[in-house]
Design an enzyme around this catalytic site. Structure first.
Site, PDB file in Angstrom:
ATOM      1  N   ASP A  34       0.830  -1.214   0.000  1.00 16.14           N
ATOM      2  CA  ASP A  34       0.000   0.000   0.000  1.00 16.14           C
ATOM      3  C   ASP A  34       0.864   1.264   0.000  1.00 16.14           C
ATOM      4  OD1 ASP A  34      -2.339   1.393  -0.037  1.00 16.14           O
ATOM      5  OD2 ASP A  34      -2.750   1.194   2.106  1.00 16.14           O
ATOM      6  N   HIS A  51       2.477   3.095  -9.281  1.00 19.62           N
ATOM      7  CA  HIS A  51       2.215   1.651  -9.350  1.00 19.62           C
ATOM      8  C   HIS A  51       3.382   0.925 -10.036  1.00 19.62           C
ATOM      9  CE1 HIS A  51      -1.669   2.173  -7.649  1.00 19.62           C
ATOM     10  NE2 HIS A  51      -2.184   2.820  -8.677  1.00 19.62           N
ATOM     11  N   LEU A 148      10.026 -20.939  -5.392  1.00 14.33           N
ATOM     12  CA  LEU A 148       9.259 -19.839  -4.788  1.00 14.33           C
ATOM     13  C   LEU A 148       7.894 -19.793  -5.447  1.00 14.33           C
ATOM     14  CD1 LEU A 148       9.218 -17.171  -3.000  1.00 14.33           C
ATOM     15  CD2 LEU A 148       9.821 -15.990  -5.093  1.00 14.33           C
TER      16      LEU A 148
HETATM   17  C1  FPP Z   1      -2.020   0.181  -3.281  1.00 13.06           C
HETATM   18  O1  FPP Z   1      -1.543   1.516  -3.254  1.00 13.06           O
HETATM   19  C2  FPP Z   1      -1.542  -0.506  -4.454  1.00 13.06           C
HETATM   20  C3  FPP Z   1      -2.315  -0.984  -5.479  1.00 13.06           C
HETATM   21  C4  FPP Z   1      -3.774  -0.848  -5.524  1.00 13.06           C
HETATM   22  C5  FPP Z   1      -1.700  -1.653  -6.628  1.00 13.06           C
HETATM   23  C6  FPP Z   1      -0.503  -2.478  -6.289  1.00 13.06           C
HETATM   24  C7  FPP Z   1       0.115  -2.942  -7.536  1.00 13.06           C
HETATM   25  C8  FPP Z   1       1.427  -3.092  -7.714  1.00 13.06           C
HETATM   26  C9  FPP Z   1       2.457  -2.859  -6.676  1.00 13.06           C
HETATM   27  C10 FPP Z   1       1.914  -3.565  -9.031  1.00 13.06           C
HETATM   28  C11 FPP Z   1       1.780  -5.055  -9.115  1.00 13.06           C
HETATM   29  C12 FPP Z   1       1.644  -5.467 -10.499  1.00 13.06           C
HETATM   30  C13 FPP Z   1       1.677  -6.743 -10.919  1.00 13.06           C
HETATM   31  C14 FPP Z   1       1.543  -7.031 -12.341  1.00 13.06           C
HETATM   32  C15 FPP Z   1       1.862  -7.876 -10.000  1.00 13.06           C
HETATM   33  P1  FPP Z   1      -2.627   2.657  -3.405  1.00 13.06           P
HETATM   34  O2  FPP Z   1      -2.929   2.853  -4.862  1.00 13.06           O
HETATM   35  O3  FPP Z   1      -3.820   2.314  -2.538  1.00 13.06           O
HETATM   36  O4  FPP Z   1      -1.878   3.930  -2.848  1.00 13.06           O
HETATM   37  P2  FPP Z   1      -2.392   4.927  -1.710  1.00 13.06           P
HETATM   38  O5  FPP Z   1      -2.749   4.100  -0.521  1.00 13.06           O
HETATM   39  O6  FPP Z   1      -1.249   5.831  -1.471  1.00 13.06           O
HETATM   40  O7  FPP Z   1      -3.608   5.630  -2.279  1.00 13.06           O
HETATM   41 MG    MG Z   2      -4.126   2.484  -0.484  1.00  9.81          MG
END
Ligand code: FPP
Ligand code: MG
Length: 283
Positions: A34, A51, A148
């Site tokens: 997150d 992301h 893994l």
């Molecule tokens: C949460 O941060 C993150 C996500 C909703 C997306 C996580 C995705 C990745 C790390 C990429 C993974 C990709 C693959 C193909 C496996 P947020 O958007 O809620 O950020 P915030 O809490 O600051 O609003």
């Molecule tokens: Mg978030």
């Protein structure tokens, strides 16, 4: 960036990993990654760039987990709730997944050398056809790897996973593959797509589970870190593992599963593979 980042561990970090490895290492670790958008805002870039940095951090984290000898990692990459985000952000996340799964197939020899098995847990029917076919190909191409296991929760919520498991069990009782008496917590656990993590890490200062692995975390050690996911470091991971070593419950003895249940589980696995093959050929 590829799925496993090479050359990201210094000699000193490797030494620290060795010291931490003298204690108990979680056999399954889960991450709620997150804070990507807050990271993007902090650095004045688009949320899609946040992301993308989040994916890069995942590939570094997988290398650390391999070095630590952790055999199973589960990450929350896209919740069913995330479909409610703006069309632009949802499309950017789908494009990122398309790009990374294509990369997984392009680098398949290297992935197989690392021994990484990729499993997507979630309601695949919610994904666009081309992405569903791509992730299915990724799962089939890596299904025999065993160093893994990387579970990616995508179009996932814990309650949806439990509902899908309940529906599989009900169908099998109707087909007389299972008896109503067979239904117990052991059967539900084994029917779910994801196993129980020993350690769950959530970044960005949020201290909620957000509908992630709700059934599986009944005995899991929880670790919350204030750091935003793209800024997560090996030191944050080692701190989480030391926290686990201080709080881990005693190991449970594995029970033996009855023949009826095992037959049901084998058939379920077989149907899941058939479904993936169908997604690949139908697209
Ligand atoms: C949460 O941060 C993150 C996500 C909703 C997306 C996580 C995705 C990745 C790390 C990429 C993974 C990709 C693959 C193909 C496996 P947020 O958007 O809620 O950020 P915030 O809490 O600051 O609003
Ligand atoms: Mg978030």
């Amino acid at each position: 960036m590829s799925w496993i980042k090479e050359n990201c561990v210094s000699f000193f970090q490797l030494f620290c990993i060795k010291v931490v490895k003298t204690g108990r290492i979680p056999q399954h670790i889960a991450f709620i990654m997150d804070g990507n958008r807050r990271y993007a805002k902090k650095h004045s870039v688009k949320s899609s760039a946040g992301h993308s940095r989040g994916f890069d951090k995942l590939s570094e984290t997988l290398k650390w987990c391999l070095d630590l000898g952790i055999p199973e990692v589960t990450v929350y990459a896209f919740s069913i709730e995330n479909f409610k985000r703006t069309e632009e952000e949802v499309n950017a996340l789908m494009d990122l997944a398309r790009d990374k799964f294509q990369r997984l197939l392009d680098d398949i020899d290297q992935i197989n050398e690392w021994g990484v098995r990729v499993h997507i847990a979630g309601r695949l029917s919610l994904l666009p056809d081309d992405l569903r076919a791509l992730v299915s190909r990724g799962m089939l191409a890596t299904q025999h790897n065993n160093k893994l296991r990387l579970n990616i929760a995508y179009a996932y919520t814990g309650r949806d996973e439990i509902s899908r498991a309940a529906s599989h069990i009900i169908d099998s009782v109707k087909n007389k593959e299972l008896n109503a008496d067979d239904i117990d917590d052991e059967l539900v656990s084994a029917t779910l797509e994801l196993g129980e993590p020993e350690l769950l890490v959530r970044t960005s200062g949020e201290v909620r589970l957000s509908d992630f692995m709700l059934w599986q975390v009944s005995n899991t050690v929880l670790y919350f870190s204030d750091v935003l996911w793209p800024e997560f470091t090996i030191w944050n991971l080692l701190a989480a593992i030391i926290h686990f070593q201080r709080h881990a419950p005693l190991l449970k003895e594995e029970g033996t599963i009855s023949d009826t249940k095992q037959t049901f589980l084998n058939k379920l696995e077989f149907r899941r593979i058939q479904e993936l093959e169908k997604y690949v050929t139908n697209c």
